[in-house]
Write a protein that holds these residues in place. Structure first.
Motif: not given
Length: 457
Positions: A21-39
């Motif tokens: 989300v901080a990279h200047p070549l990726l403006p406005g990109v949305r990131v989903h952080v997935l995990d096997r655990l609910p935590c």
């Protein structure tokens, strides 16, 4: 670029999300952080010892990333097996960064390793850290003598937790079943053994000194094993100076060896640090572990060790191996079984010698289980730089307008950020009911009930 998935919410995954989300070549990109655990937080939640509150406080800076307006945490999403496949993820996101870590331990490969009473340190750490995959009553701690095989920080953590009193751990988030077992522990002798010498040990000086500060415990070191190490007495003229951490470790061990006299009081527990012992078999009595047979080793003059032809046996009713982690193959991704990593070029997943479009790796699954938590930041930045270079090609790939809805359509039950906050409230409520601070919920049903709000909160 519109949507990128990061698989894994430990430090490497969260640092990757931060870099994206901080990279200047990726403006406005949305990131989903997935995990096997609910935590979230990975090994910071489920691997850092509960009495290491300063390191665990890293969760606050990781939390800030997950609360970024363009980052979304999506838990309870297994990748591979009965979960979503890498191929399916590739249809939901324009790129996927896999930060799945090194999920299993390295076996010793010696006879008797499968005996009851023989466990990996990973299992023990998961148990006292309330990992939902850990069996709640697995460690009753009825053993009088324990052998911890390994001379790194994980081995030191395990030895320290075994030697601590339950009252010292009550202010932490140790789950109630583990706290009860530690309160009733019969452990009196803890032996920590490694096949190399003290100058080659992997523990840090801070961790080592913490052993000497434990109330009710006495540290023992065999001076005869220390003097075997060529670095112990000092370096020869013209030899390169010792690294600062090695020099400090040797100073600590030298002090313990010089202060070998007892003060007249019987300690509640003893912790023996042993060197130049290579495990060759676990001993059995009545179908359970009864001890460890070691081959004595000595320096070979080239930085390694050689067997001396002599052996030593240490009685033990519990053996915990702490000889390192290892990555596991993820269905649908290439895997190097020798290194335990996914083949890559600067983070780009390689199939043969060709980069796999839209697939990247960071963290331990990329470089192996090396470095400290902070090492994951530069590792993630390298991977994100590669992804940003590829952005013109990736931007043409389709991305689902609502990947979370698509995951539900696959039969999964994602836990988003509100669900995690509900778990936090439930753990705080559980702690209040026990007269403690927040206490971790140690099982899958409890966590999922809490995520839905069906809890004490």
């Amino acid at each position: 670029m519109q949507r990128i998935a990061v698989v894994g919410s430990g430090p490497s995954g969260i640092y990757a999300a931060q870099a994206l989300v901080a990279h200047p070549l990726l403006p406005g990109v949305r990131v989903h952080v997935l995990d096997r655990l609910p935590c979230p937080y990975g090994l910071v939640r489920y691997g850092v010892a509960p009495d290491h509150e300063k390191i665990k406080s890293l969760q606050q800076s990781l939390r800030a990333v997950l609360e970024h307006e363009r980052v979304t945490f999506v838990g309870n999403v297994p990748v591979g097996g009965d979960g979503v496949s890498p191929e399916q993820l590739g249809g939901l996101y324009q790129a996927v960064v896999y930060c799945v870590g090194a999920a299993t331990d390295r076996p010793l490969g010696i006879p008797g390793e499968e005996l009851p009473g023989s466990h990996s340190a990973t299992d023990f750490v998961s148990w006292y850290s309330a990992h939902p995959d850990a069996a709640a009553g697995r460690f009753a701690l009825r053993a009088r003598s324990v052998v911890v095989i390994g001379i790194g920080n994980v081995a030191v953590d395990v030895a320290r937790i075994l030697a601590r009193g339950a009252d010292e751990l009550r202010p932490t988030d140790v789950p109630e079943p583990a706290l009860g077992a530690l309160a009733g522990s019969r452990v009196r002798e803890i032996h920590m053994a490694g096949r190399r010498g003290p100058s080659q040990a992997r523990f840090t000086t801070k961790e080592l000194r913490e052993l000497g500060a434990l109330p009710g415990a006495r540290i023992t070191v065999d001076p005869a094993e220390l003097v075997l190490d060529p670095a112990y007495a000092g370096t020869a003229p013209g030899s390169p100076p010792l690294p600062a951490m090695v020099r400090r470790n040797l100073d600590v061990l030298r002090g313990w060896a010089a202060d070998a006299s007892a003060d007249g009081r019987t300690p509640a527990r003893t912790i023996g640090l042993r060197f130049y012992l290579r495990p060759v078999a676990l001993l059995e009595r009545r179908g359970r572990v009864a001890g460890v047979r070691f081959a004595r080793t000595a320096p070979d003059g080239t930085g390694g060790v050689r067997d001396t032809g002599t052996f030593e046996e240490i009685d033990a009713q519990l053996v915990l191996r702490a000889v390192g982690y290892r990555g596991m193959p993820l269905p649908g991704l290439p895997f190097d079984p020798v290194r335990g990593t996914v083949p890559h070029l600067a983070g780009r997943v390689l199939r043969g010698a060709v980069p796999s479009p839209g697939q990247y790796v960071a963290g331990w699954i990329k470089r192996g289980p090396t470095g400290v938590i902070g090492s994951n930041r530069s590792c993630a930045k390298e991977t994100v730089a590669s992804l940003a270079e590829d952005a013109p090609l990736l931007a043409g790939r389709p991305a689902a307008p609502d990947p979370v809805a698509a995951l539900r359509a696959y039969g999964l039950r994602p836990v988003e950020w509100d669900g995690w906050l509900s778990i936090e409230r439930a753990e705080a409520a559980l702690g209040r009911s026990l007269g403690r601070g927040p206490v971790k919920i140690p099982d899958w049903p409890g966590l999922m009930d809490a995520a839905r709000g069906d809890s004490l909160a």
